[in-house]
Design a protein around this motif. Structure first.
Motif, PDB file in Angstrom:
ATOM      1  N   THR A  39       0.673  -1.529   0.295  1.00  0.00           N
ATOM      2  CA  THR A  39      -0.402   0.174   0.093  1.00  0.00           C
ATOM      3  C   THR A  39       0.984   1.141   0.317  1.00  0.00           C
ATOM      4  OG1 THR A  39      -2.216  -1.182   1.156  1.00  0.00           O
ATOM      5  CG2 THR A  39      -1.781   1.114   1.452  1.00  0.00           C
ATOM      6  N   SER A  40       2.129   1.353   0.522  1.00  0.00           N
ATOM      7  CA  SER A  40       3.330   2.450  -0.007  1.00  0.00           C
ATOM      8  C   SER A  40       2.604   3.574  -1.040  1.00  0.00           C
ATOM      9  CB  SER A  40       4.064   2.184   1.290  1.00  0.00           C
ATOM     10  OG  SER A  40       4.448   1.447   1.780  1.00  0.00           O
ATOM     11  N   ARG A  41       2.678   4.644  -0.011  1.00  0.00           N
ATOM     12  CA  ARG A  41       2.831   5.843  -1.428  1.00  0.00           C
ATOM     13  C   ARG A  41       1.914   5.463  -2.127  1.00  0.00           C
ATOM     14  NH1 ARG A  41       7.196   9.238  -0.749  1.00  0.00           N
ATOM     15  NH2 ARG A  41       9.123   7.838  -0.156  1.00  0.00           N
ATOM     16  N   PRO A  42       0.238   5.608  -2.552  1.00  0.00           N
ATOM     17  CA  PRO A  42      -0.530   4.842  -2.767  1.00  0.00           C
ATOM     18  C   PRO A  42      -1.194   6.208  -3.401  1.00  0.00           C
ATOM     19  CG  PRO A  42      -1.798   6.070  -0.727  1.00  0.00           C
ATOM     20  CD  PRO A  42       0.177   5.822  -0.645  1.00  0.00           C
ATOM     21  N   GLU A  93     -18.258  17.977   0.648  1.00  0.00           N
ATOM     22  CA  GLU A  93     -16.974  18.335   1.940  1.00  0.00           C
ATOM     23  C   GLU A  93     -15.445  17.540   1.010  1.00  0.00           C
ATOM     24  OE1 GLU A  93     -16.786  18.626   6.101  1.00  0.00           O
ATOM     25  OE2 GLU A  93     -18.720  18.217   5.229  1.00  0.00           O
ATOM     26  N   ALA A  94     -15.844  16.188   1.140  1.00  0.00           N
ATOM     27  CA  ALA A  94     -14.850  15.479   0.759  1.00  0.00           C
ATOM     28  C   ALA A  94     -13.876  16.300  -0.067  1.00  0.00           C
ATOM     29  CB  ALA A  94     -14.950  13.835   0.376  1.00  0.00           C
ATOM     30  N   THR A  95     -14.226  16.921  -1.373  1.00  0.00           N
ATOM     31  CA  THR A  95     -13.862  17.227  -2.808  1.00  0.00           C
ATOM     32  C   THR A  95     -13.013  18.625  -1.951  1.00  0.00           C
ATOM     33  OG1 THR A  95     -15.589  16.198  -4.380  1.00  0.00           O
ATOM     34  CG2 THR A  95     -13.631  18.318  -4.998  1.00  0.00           C
ATOM     35  N   GLU A 147     -16.299   5.978  -3.088  1.00  0.00           N
ATOM     36  CA  GLU A 147     -15.266   6.639  -3.342  1.00  0.00           C
ATOM     37  C   GLU A 147     -14.462   7.198  -2.061  1.00  0.00           C
ATOM     38  OE1 GLU A 147     -14.683  10.317  -6.306  1.00  0.00           O
ATOM     39  OE2 GLU A 147     -15.780  10.693  -4.631  1.00  0.00           O
ATOM     40  N   TRP A 148     -13.288   6.670  -1.543  1.00  0.00           N
ATOM     41  CA  TRP A 148     -12.701   6.922  -0.217  1.00  0.00           C
ATOM     42  C   TRP A 148     -12.028   7.708  -0.785  1.00  0.00           C
ATOM     43  CZ3 TRP A 148      -7.960   6.177  -0.633  1.00  0.00           C
ATOM     44  CH2 TRP A 148      -7.101   5.218  -1.779  1.00  0.00           C
ATOM     45  N   VAL A 157      -5.307  10.885  -0.267  1.00  0.00           N
ATOM     46  CA  VAL A 157      -4.953  10.636  -1.445  1.00  0.00           C
ATOM     47  C   VAL A 157      -7.059  10.353  -1.610  1.00  0.00           C
ATOM     48  CG1 VAL A 157      -4.607   8.170  -1.926  1.00  0.00           C
ATOM     49  CG2 VAL A 157      -3.361   9.171  -0.310  1.00  0.00           C
ATOM     50  N   ARG A 158      -7.123   9.652  -2.656  1.00  0.00           N
ATOM     51  CA  ARG A 158      -8.686   9.674  -3.323  1.00  0.00           C
ATOM     52  C   ARG A 158      -8.323   8.795  -4.241  1.00  0.00           C
ATOM     53  NH1 ARG A 158     -12.877  13.793  -4.699  1.00  0.00           N
ATOM     54  NH2 ARG A 158     -12.961  13.968  -2.129  1.00  0.00           N
TER      55      ARG A 158
END
Length: 990
Positions: free
Chosen positions: A364-367, A523-525, A689-690, A817-818
């Protein structure tokens, strides 16, 4: 600025036959003495294509404060030493370095190097642009980077330079799909250095350090099978025999008149080391890797001492014969020993070097870099395709720019310290910069082919965070959606707009209006883009794109919107919240705000699915071990993750609209963790979408963020993960197929690389989660699966990178990160078909660009390079031009057991495949495109009697395990190509 290398494809004489004046290949090998222990000394250097320093810094020897390493000096020094003695040998691996060095050499030096290659004294092993990672890499990018390097070798040196052995000595775990790809590239064997310490202990005891690795469950044996060996010392020399500037070992001092004379001791130590190693191997041949990271900058130190070692050990008459060799010669010696070999069918993940030290964090590092690399691959495939379409029209390359820079950048990005996320931060920045430069060049190529001008199209790189000033400020514009897949697809596009007006969308090919709607920015955006944009909404519509082509849509701003306000999110405080489309219904608990039920309406499946974002606290060491979490290692300080919000709940809002194209639920777990769950009209998946970051670290704990899905499914500890985006492997909690696991880390020790999908299933249903980048995944309890989406660490795991994985991002407070997950809940049979096709659409999603609407716009409303779409089970993996013609790879993207229909063999004709291009000749190549299929015959191996009994899939009518191509190679007049499940076939068309 790095140089872009243009690497044409030249197919010369057979790689197994000597060319004029050449004496290369296995016939040059020293096979030693059949009556003694033969020690193959392999001088080598391992040159990371970026890690602690950038590629440029490593090549030139710059930034010596970090580490002394200069590849140009290594190659200079090695070549000069090889020329002094015809007995000396050396292997080289990374073409990203060698190709650069080659361009700087005089004609005289080039002629000398060609002589060394022709005589087998300088041998290229692996031959890829880099030594790629095997966990976070997609098979498409692996094939491309290998092709890039091996094509350079073929063009430069001819068939004597064709690598016969794959050499993956440093990657941190090994993928079964990688073995399959190497076999399909024509390699005879693979050697690597890292495997789980418990696995190695058992292999040494049972003499299984070398065996046949079966790389595919679908490809008929032996097409994806590869002889594979584990190096005893990783890739370093035995203790006491490192002869380099960086080494502390004593040189061999052979003047017996001096007090420091040590020949007798050195000989005895070496013979003892050789005999200890030989106890772990089947034959009277062993290989010793004499070199390490960036060694041989002063090659005289190594070669002078190795010359003496060979001389004095052989003179000692201790029944040990020592000589210069190469991995391919060692492999050939094993082949000639005529032994029987066992078969391995699983993989080498995860890798632990000792208890509590599982190298599963780098999954997962540096997604952010992982996602950028994945998206850049799509950019490269589109760039290759439009280059080919231009070639179809003109039968020559007439474009002002090319894809060469992006090919080289993508080749570097597959390195095992690049996309893996295990480099220093300044090196990661350099990887991203190289990709950016290559993408900018490809934008010009795409624009020139589609619009007629290299600067006509506008590309917005931040559409995922609703940032595109072009579309936000224009009254009218054209959207070009390019589909790189060989079948028609429909996908929703989301275009940033100001939101103060309504819009009309028209399909420019038909003139018909297209349904659209405005969706407010979340709001996430706004938390991601901060001050970089202010688009209030996204224009959403369904774009239908032809196979391998593009569709254009005209967007026109009209009047002030009358219905926008009622589409704003509305907080729900009482009762459950439900969204639905024709295929799915998702229910959220009104109290917790978490997903609680998913219903597949079409298949009449309903199950409880609780999904949430959680975090593990990263260990800084404890009484059991001082091992910390870092870029490589994942080690949580507890087995249970923590809730992001204090009460374990999420604020939840619902987007409402009349007859919507999309229904969305917004979840806020904290100011740094958000989700949007979507159902699109007509789409058979649930999109999640996270958005995570900046991860807070004020408490001095590093955090590792996961998305976990809990169900009541009875899964009995099993979970299924893909290998590099292709075939799927079965995993079981706290279990390894080849040894009895003594588990020291119940969380990290059960994590596996997830490149495109992970799923769990019971007797009836299957829950599949697809990803947009490589991530670590696991199932740590019954009916549960989790994916790690982001990590920020304050500790350092001590594996060499020398700094914490603490990405601070553009604004200095932490990287945001999205990404997206796609959920499929269906019957097991239906799930296999769906996730194969959806994975292809995700990986090769449409490329979107924009341009002005003017009267002299010279583009059509749509265009396709194909005469007719490809079947659903055929993926166009490669379409690219070379100086000799068009390179094409066709792939059967289903396994033998995926689907009753789509798993059948399928035939495609190359005769009328592309518009404006009729092939007059077609040659089939090996997967790496560096040799004709008929010119290379792989080595044959015997199987043990026990293996024959346990593996009835093999054809044992033949006395030998015949590693030749069993598939159709001859093509009829229509150039018909038949593909078996999971088969990739490569062709050069003229």
């Amino acid at each position: 600025m790095f140089k872009a290398f243009v690497l044409p494809l030249l197919l010369l004489c057979s790689a197994r036959l000597a060319c004029a004046g050449a004496n290369c290949g296995y016939q040059t090998c020293n096979l030693g003495d059949e009556n003694s222990l033969n020690v193959h000394l392999v001088p080598h250097t391992h040159d990371d294509v970026g890690w602690l320093k950038t590629v440029d810094q490593y090549y030139y020897g710059a930034n010596q404060k970090i580490v002394q390493a200069g590849v140009q000096y290594i190659l200079d020094s090695v070549v000069s030493q090889l020329l002094l003695d015809p007995n000396r040998r050396f292997i080289y691996v990374e073409m990203a370095f060698f190709a650069r060095w080659w361009l700087e050499q005089s004609d005289h030096v080039k002629s000398q190097v060609k002589m060394l290659v022709d005589e087998g004294r300088l041998e290229f092993i692996l031959g890829g642009w880099c030594m790629n990672d095997e966990a976070a890499t997609h098979y498409n990018a692996i094939i491309d980077q290998m092709t890039l390097g091996m094509t350079f070798l073929n063009r430069t040196f001819g068939p004597c330079a064709r690598p016969r052995v794959a050499w993956q000595i440093d990657p941190f775990g090994h993928s079964r799909e990688q073995a399959s790809l190497f076999a399909q590239m024509g390699f005879d064997g693979l050697f690597f250095g890292r495997l789980d310490f418990e696995d190695k202990q058992l292999r040494e005891k049972e003499l299984k350090m070398e065996e046949i690795w079966r790389g595919s469950e679908s490809l008929d044996s032996p097409n994806a099978d590869l002889f594979t060996g584990v190096n005893e010392n990783g890739y370093g020399p035995p203790s006491g025999f490192c002869f380099d500037t960086y080494c502390a070992d004593e040189p061999i001092m052979d003047d017996n008149s001096l007090e420091e004379f040590n020949v007798k001791d050195k000989v005895n130590f070496f013979v003892d080391a050789a005999r200890r190693q030989a106890k772990h191997f089947k034959t009277n041949h062993i290989m010793m890797t004499m070199g390490s990271d960036f060694q041989y900058e002063n090659a005289i130190m190594w070669f002078k001492n190795l010359d003496k070692l060979i001389k004095y050990v052989n003179a000692a008459k201790k029944n040990v014969t020592v000589f210069y060799s190469t991995p391919s010669c060692y492999l050939y010696a094993l082949n000639q020993a005529d032994k029987e070999w066992t078969v391995k069918t699983d993989d080498f993940f995860p890798y632990a070097e000792r208890p509590h030290s599982f190298w599963t964090g780098y999954f997962t590092s540096r997604p952010g870099l992982k996602a950028y690399t994945r998206e850049s691959n799509k950019f490269l495939q589109v760039c290759n395709q439009v280059e080919a379409s231009s070639y179809f029209k003109n039968h020559q390359n007439t474009l002002s720019r090319t894809s060469a820079a992006l090919k080289a950048a993508m080749g570097v990005a597959q390195h095992h310290d690049a996309v893996s996320g295990t480099s220093k931060q300044h090196v990661a920045n350099d990887y991203a910069k190289r990709l950016y430069i290559g993408r900018e060049s490809c934008k010009s190529v795409i624009s020139e082919v589609i619009s007629g001008s290299a600067s006509q199209l506008t590309f917005c790189d931040y559409l995922n965070v609703t940032l595109c000033n072009y579309t936000q400020n224009m009254q009218q514009f054209t959207v070009i959606a390019y589909n790189p897949i060989g079948r028609e697809i429909s996908r929703y596009l989301r275009i940033p707009v100001d939101g103060s007006a309504s819009f009309d969308v028209v399909d420019m090919a038909t003139g018909n209006s297209v349904a659209s709607e405005l969706v407010p920015v979340t709001e996430a955006t706004t938390s991601v883009r901060r001050n970089r944009g202010n688009a209030a909404s996204e224009l959403l519509f369904l774009a239908t794109e032809p196979a391998l082509g593009y569709q254009q849509y005209k967007v026109t701003k009209r009047s002030v919107s009358t219905n926008f306000l009622k589409k704003n999110p509305i907080s729900k405080t009482k009762g459950d919240i439900t969204i639905s489309n024709e295929f799915y219904k998702v229910v959220f608990d009104g109290n917790s705000g978490l997903m609680k039920t998913v219903v597949n309406s079409a298949s009449q499946i309903e199950t409880m699915i609780s999904q949430q974002l959680l975090w593990y606290n990263a260990s800084l060491g404890n009484s059991a071990s001082n091992q910390q979490s870092g870029a490589y290692v994942f080690r949580p300080n507890s087995t249970n993750p923590f809730h992001i919000s204090a009460d374990g709940k999420a604020e939840v809002k619902l987007v409402q609209s009349d007859n919507p194209l999309v229904q969305e639920v917004y979840q806020k777990f904290s100011d740094w963790a958000y989700q949007v769950v979507r159902l699109y009209k007509g789409k058979k998946f649930v999109e999640v979408e996270w958005t995570v970051g900046p991860i807070p670290v004020d408490d001095k704990w590093g955090k590792e963020i996961i998305s976990r899905y809990d169900t009541p499914m009875v899964t009995n500890g099993y979970v299924y993960t893909d290998a590099n985006g292709r075939e799927v492997l079965e995993r079981k909690y706290n279990y390894r197929p080849t040894w009895n696991l003594n588990q020291s880390e119940p969380v990290a020790g059960n994590y596996y690389p997830v490149n495109s999908r992970i799923y769990i299933k019971d007797s009836k249903y299957q829950l599949t989660v697809l990803t947009d980048r490589s991530q670590g995944g696991a199932s740590l309890k019954n009916g549960s699966l989790e994916l790690m989406v982001h990590r920020r660490l304050l500790g350092e795991d001590g594996k060499g990178v020398g700094e914490p994985l603490n990405e601070t991002g553009q604004f200095g407070d932490g990287l945001i990160v999205r990404g997206k997950h796609w959920l499929l809940l269906d019957t097991i049979t239906s799930s296999q078909r769906q996730h194969r096709l959806l994975a292809e659409e995700i990986f090769m999603s449409p490329l979107v660009a924009f341009q002005n609407v003017t009267s002299d716009t010279n583009t059509m409303g749509s265009g396709s390079w194909l005469v007719a779409p490809l079947p659903d089970n055929v993926h166009l993996l490669t379409l690219a031009t070379t100086p000799d013609g068009v390179l094409i790879r066709l792939e059967h993207q289903f396994t033998k057991s995926d689907d009753a229909e789509l798993s059948k063999p399928v035939t495609v004709s190359l005769k009328n495949l592309f518009k404006n291009f009729q092939p007059t000749s077609v040659e089939e190549l090996w997967l790496g495109a560096n040799a004709k299929k008929d010119d290379v015959t792989r080595l044959q191996w015997k199987l043990s009697e026990r293996t024959k009994r346990e593996n009835r899939v093999y054809n044992f009518e033949r006395p030998y395990y015949d590693v030749t191509n069993d598939f159709q190679t001859s093509l009829g007049d229509n150039f018909d190509v038949t593909l078996q499940p999971m088969q990739i076939r490569t062709f050069l068309m003229k």
